[in-house]
Motif scaffolding. Structure first.
Motif, PDB file in Angstrom:
ATOM      1  N   THR A   1      -7.454   0.344  -5.550  1.00  0.00           N
ATOM      2  CA  THR A   1      -6.619   1.905  -5.999  1.00  0.00           C
ATOM      3  C   THR A   1      -7.407   2.587  -7.076  1.00  0.00           C
ATOM      4  O   THR A   1      -7.348   3.661  -7.327  1.00  0.00           O
ATOM      5  CB  THR A   1      -5.303   1.266  -6.767  1.00  0.00           C
ATOM      6  OG1 THR A   1      -5.533   0.388  -7.779  1.00  0.00           O
ATOM      7  CG2 THR A   1      -4.287   0.659  -5.620  1.00  0.00           C
ATOM      8  N   SER A   2      -8.111   1.846  -7.878  1.00  0.00           N
ATOM      9  CA  SER A   2      -8.927   2.705  -8.843  1.00  0.00           C
ATOM     10  C   SER A   2      -9.960   3.443  -8.211  1.00  0.00           C
ATOM     11  O   SER A   2     -10.175   4.389  -8.752  1.00  0.00           O
ATOM     12  CB  SER A   2      -9.832   1.563  -9.823  1.00  0.00           C
ATOM     13  OG  SER A   2      -8.932   0.605 -10.484  1.00  0.00           O
TER      14      SER A   2
ATOM     15  N   LEU B   1       0.714  -1.210  -0.078  1.00  0.00           N
ATOM     16  CA  LEU B   1       0.000  -0.191   0.093  1.00  0.00           C
ATOM     17  C   LEU B   1       0.955   1.374   0.029  1.00  0.00           C
ATOM     18  O   LEU B   1       0.664   2.373  -0.604  1.00  0.00           O
ATOM     19  CB  LEU B   1      -0.988  -0.099   1.180  1.00  0.00           C
ATOM     20  CG  LEU B   1      -1.932  -1.093   1.250  1.00  0.00           C
ATOM     21  CD1 LEU B   1      -2.858  -0.997   2.349  1.00  0.00           C
ATOM     22  CD2 LEU B   1      -2.972  -0.872   0.093  1.00  0.00           C
TER      23      LEU B   1
ATOM     24  N   PHE C   1       1.489   3.210  -3.148  1.00  0.00           N
ATOM     25  CA  PHE C   1       0.529   3.929  -3.854  1.00  0.00           C
ATOM     26  C   PHE C   1       0.215   5.161  -3.263  1.00  0.00           C
ATOM     27  O   PHE C   1      -0.566   6.029  -3.824  1.00  0.00           O
ATOM     28  CB  PHE C   1      -0.819   3.033  -4.125  1.00  0.00           C
ATOM     29  CG  PHE C   1      -0.724   1.839  -4.858  1.00  0.00           C
ATOM     30  CD1 PHE C   1      -0.624   1.834  -6.259  1.00  0.00           C
ATOM     31  CD2 PHE C   1      -0.543   0.692  -4.533  1.00  0.00           C
ATOM     32  CE1 PHE C   1      -0.662   0.877  -7.119  1.00  0.00           C
ATOM     33  CE2 PHE C   1      -0.172  -0.382  -4.957  1.00  0.00           C
ATOM     34  CZ  PHE C   1      -0.563  -0.186  -6.568  1.00  0.00           C
TER      35      PHE C   1
ATOM     36  N   PHE D   1      -7.547   7.224   0.256  1.00  0.00           N
ATOM     37  CA  PHE D   1      -6.896   6.073  -0.357  1.00  0.00           C
ATOM     38  C   PHE D   1      -6.891   5.056   0.859  1.00  0.00           C
ATOM     39  O   PHE D   1      -7.102   3.634   0.535  1.00  0.00           O
ATOM     40  CB  PHE D   1      -5.413   6.416  -0.532  1.00  0.00           C
ATOM     41  CG  PHE D   1      -4.560   5.173  -0.885  1.00  0.00           C
ATOM     42  CD1 PHE D   1      -4.520   4.432  -1.878  1.00  0.00           C
ATOM     43  CD2 PHE D   1      -3.582   4.883   0.071  1.00  0.00           C
ATOM     44  CE1 PHE D   1      -3.797   3.437  -2.114  1.00  0.00           C
ATOM     45  CE2 PHE D   1      -2.931   3.713  -0.242  1.00  0.00           C
ATOM     46  CZ  PHE D   1      -2.977   3.007  -1.166  1.00  0.00           C
TER      47      PHE D   1
ATOM     48  N   VAL E   1      -1.877  -2.483 -12.096  1.00  0.00           N
ATOM     49  CA  VAL E   1      -1.597  -3.442 -10.964  1.00  0.00           C
ATOM     50  C   VAL E   1      -2.038  -4.826 -11.360  1.00  0.00           C
ATOM     51  O   VAL E   1      -1.324  -5.756 -10.941  1.00  0.00           O
ATOM     52  CB  VAL E   1      -2.862  -2.891  -9.792  1.00  0.00           C
ATOM     53  CG1 VAL E   1      -2.811  -4.033  -8.693  1.00  0.00           C
ATOM     54  CG2 VAL E   1      -2.446  -1.810  -9.226  1.00  0.00           C
TER      55      VAL E   1
ATOM     56  N   VAL F   1       1.422   8.153  -5.496  1.00  0.00           N
ATOM     57  CA  VAL F   1       0.452   8.399  -6.664  1.00  0.00           C
ATOM     58  C   VAL F   1      -0.742   9.200  -6.374  1.00  0.00           C
ATOM     59  O   VAL F   1      -1.313   9.883  -6.988  1.00  0.00           O
ATOM     60  CB  VAL F   1       0.031   6.949  -7.171  1.00  0.00           C
ATOM     61  CG1 VAL F   1      -0.722   7.000  -8.343  1.00  0.00           C
ATOM     62  CG2 VAL F   1       1.396   6.221  -7.578  1.00  0.00           C
ATOM     63  N   THR F   2      -1.397   8.643  -5.173  1.00  0.00           N
ATOM     64  CA  THR F   2      -2.553   9.489  -4.960  1.00  0.00           C
ATOM     65  C   THR F   2      -2.560  10.496  -4.451  1.00  0.00           C
ATOM     66  O   THR F   2      -3.250  11.487  -4.857  1.00  0.00           O
ATOM     67  CB  THR F   2      -3.126   8.655  -3.432  1.00  0.00           C
ATOM     68  OG1 THR F   2      -3.287   6.995  -3.570  1.00  0.00           O
ATOM     69  CG2 THR F   2      -4.401   8.799  -3.129  1.00  0.00           C
TER      70      THR F   2
ATOM     71  N   LEU G   1      -4.651   2.838 -13.627  1.00  0.00           N
ATOM     72  CA  LEU G   1      -3.973   2.449 -12.550  1.00  0.00           C
ATOM     73  C   LEU G   1      -4.320   0.774 -12.039  1.00  0.00           C
ATOM     74  O   LEU G   1      -3.439  -0.099 -11.824  1.00  0.00           O
ATOM     75  CB  LEU G   1      -4.278   3.372 -11.309  1.00  0.00           C
ATOM     76  CG  LEU G   1      -3.386   2.934 -10.246  1.00  0.00           C
ATOM     77  CD1 LEU G   1      -1.741   2.957 -10.189  1.00  0.00           C
ATOM     78  CD2 LEU G   1      -3.943   3.823  -8.788  1.00  0.00           C
TER      79      LEU G   1
ATOM     80  N   SER H   1      -9.934   4.702  -5.256  1.00  0.00           N
ATOM     81  CA  SER H   1      -9.458   5.703  -4.451  1.00  0.00           C
ATOM     82  C   SER H   1      -9.038   6.932  -5.468  1.00  0.00           C
ATOM     83  O   SER H   1      -9.256   8.047  -5.059  1.00  0.00           O
ATOM     84  CB  SER H   1      -8.168   5.280  -3.771  1.00  0.00           C
ATOM     85  OG  SER H   1      -7.344   4.873  -4.594  1.00  0.00           O
ATOM     86  N   LEU H   2      -8.422   6.440  -6.743  1.00  0.00           N
ATOM     87  CA  LEU H   2      -8.217   7.616  -7.678  1.00  0.00           C
ATOM     88  C   LEU H   2      -9.456   8.201  -8.065  1.00  0.00           C
ATOM     89  O   LEU H   2      -9.679   9.413  -8.464  1.00  0.00           O
ATOM     90  CB  LEU H   2      -7.152   7.119  -8.787  1.00  0.00           C
ATOM     91  CG  LEU H   2      -5.855   6.732  -8.631  1.00  0.00           C
ATOM     92  CD1 LEU H   2      -5.208   6.688 -10.100  1.00  0.00           C
ATOM     93  CD2 LEU H   2      -5.187   8.174  -7.936  1.00  0.00           C
TER      94      LEU H   2
END
Length: 474
Positions: free
Chosen positions: A415-416, A334, A337, A464, A396, A340-341, A392, A418-419
């Motif tokens: 992750t998807s 984690l 990422f 995130f 992954v 990125v976030t 993203l 969260s973005l």
């Protein structure tokens, strides 16, 4: 350079007007000749040379010289040419060149001028220099009134020279008056029309004035739909109104409606430049008063508060990350990422806030249009977030074939999402905060600096981990 051949060579020295920020190689010879004269102390020869140059060319020469040479040359220039050069220099260069001896020189010049002319010249100086000169000229009431207006207001920048005529005056009389005032005012675009009490009732453009029969009263051709501002109107608001109404000059009136000045095209251009520079500094997290020639103490005083504000935001983000220590220990992947976030949150917020600030500054963002604009930002943010999240998540899943990942499908989903959420929320914060700041009287450009970056970093990290806890570790 005392021989006749040397004098002839000096006479041949000239300057080619340079485009903005584009020095020309063909001016290198002139630069070298001027530097040599300064080093040799040949003041008279250099002054005679520069008297033949346009003030704009002398200004460009000054900005190309080393600072110590520019200061010496500026001190050598006679009074009148030096004032003309000052009028062409940008404020940051003028403030560098201003020293005590130069201020005394200008004090002597202004002290012998007609008050109206002195005020016109003062309007060419940076505010801090003008204030210093006004303090030395406080015995002249008309000049001192400029200091009675707050900084960045119409009263500070307005010119007090204009042509104002009563409504019963004919166009022929108006043209004669314009000719009589031509040397004093230089550029006349508009004639102002007043009633019997001297209150402004309208304007007549010079073109229309010249085309009308000579015996036509001004009341028959006056434009009564005239926009005015008061002396305490913020200069940024003056610029916004001028752009909205496509006005070349903006009249300034007293509380009783009497014309007391006008904001000229030159001042409008300068206001636009000053406001753009200030917004650029604020957007970069720097005080709007910062200058290239600031001392170390000034640099620290004007930048440190913004850095400390950023430190507070970063500390809060770090606290959020620390509160999810157990989750990171359970799934160290984690941590990869988090940057990125935070990056996506910051970029989305800056993009939205930059557009909002631009719309506010140019007057393109109307009050009745705010809701529609915010809905467009929301829709665009959802699309951008969905696309970025999909990319993203796909990366992954692709990486899971090369690097062993636990539950890659759930990690891709977390992750998807969260973005998607981070990009949407950051864009809405970036679009909304400048509008709120503008409504409460705070420069909206401040929103683009530390505030948007720090708040979105915190929100990004929090969202995130909420998504990761729910969809990956849950």
């Amino acid at each position: 350079m005392t021989s006749s051949s040397a004098v002839a060579e000096l006479d041949a020295v000239s300057w080619t007007r340079e485009p903005a920020q584009e020095p020309l190689e063909e001016n290198d010879a002139a630069l070298k000749a001027v530097r040599d004269l300064i080093k040799a102390g040949e003041r008279n020869q250099l002054v005679e040379l520069l008297k033949r140059w346009d003030p704009v060319d002398v200004m460009q020469l000054l900005t190309r010289l080393r600072l110590k040479h520019a200061r010496k040359l500026f001190q050598w220039l006679p009074a009148n040419p030096s004032i003309k050069v000052v009028a062409e220099l940008r404020p940051e260069f003028r403030s560098i060149l201003m020293e005590e001896s130069t201020l005394e020189q200008f004090h002597d010049i202004l002290d012998g001028l007609d008050p109206e002319d002195a005020v016109e010249i003062l309007n060419e100086f940076p505010d801090d220099v003008a204030d210093e000169l006004i303090a030395r000229l406080k015995d002249i009431d008309e000049i001192g009134t400029r200091g009675g207006y707050a900084d960045d207001t119409a009263g500070r920048v307005m010119a007090r020279k204009f042509v104002a005529l009563p409504e019963h005056c004919t166009t022929g009389e108006a043209v004669a008056q314009m000719r009589a005032e031509a040397d004093r005012i230089r550029k006349i675009f508009t004639v102002y029309v007043t009633d019997d009490e001297g209150k402004l009732t309208g304007t007549v453009e010079v073109g229309r004035l010249l085309l009308a029969p000579a015996d036509t009263p001004l009341r028959d051709i006056v434009n009564r739909d005239v926009l005015t501002v008061s002396a305490d109107t913020d200069q940024e608001e003056v610029l916004r109104l001028a752009r909205k109404r496509d006005m070349r000059t903006v009249p300034v009136v007293s509380s009783e409606g009497h014309l007391i000045g006008r904001v000229t095209p030159k001042q409008l251009t300068r206001i636009a430049s000053d406001e753009a520079n200030e917004d650029m500094l604020l957007m970069s997290g720097v005080s709007g008063e910062s200058r290239a020639d600031d001392t170390v103490l000034r640099i620290v005083r004007r930048r440190l508060p913004w850095l400390l504000a950023g430190l507070v935001g970063a500390s809060v983000a770090a606290t959020v990350v620390g509160s999810y220590e157990d989750q990171l220990a359970e799934a160290a992947i984690l941590a990869a990422f988090i940057p990125v976030t935070m990056s996506m949150a910051g970029n989305a917020g800056l993009q939205a806030s930059a557009v909002a600030v631009q719309g506010i500054a140019t007057g393109a963002l109307w009050t009745g249009d705010i809701f529609f604009r915010l809905m467009k930002e929301l829709a665009a943010a959802l699309f951008n977030g969905a696309i970025a999240g999909t990319i993203l998540g796909s990366l992954v899943l692709i990486a899971s074939f090369v690097v062993p990942l636990e539950a890659p499908e759930r990690l891709a989903l977390a992750t998807s999402l969260s973005l998607l959420c981070v990009t949407t929320l950051a864009a809405m914060v970036g679009a909304t905060v400048p509008i709120i700041l503008d409504k409460i009287g705070i420069d909206p450009a401040m929103a683009i600096g530390v505030f948007i970056t720090s708040s979105n970093d915190v929100l990004g990290v929090l969202i995130f981990f909420l998504m990761a806890t729910t969809f990956y570790l849950g």
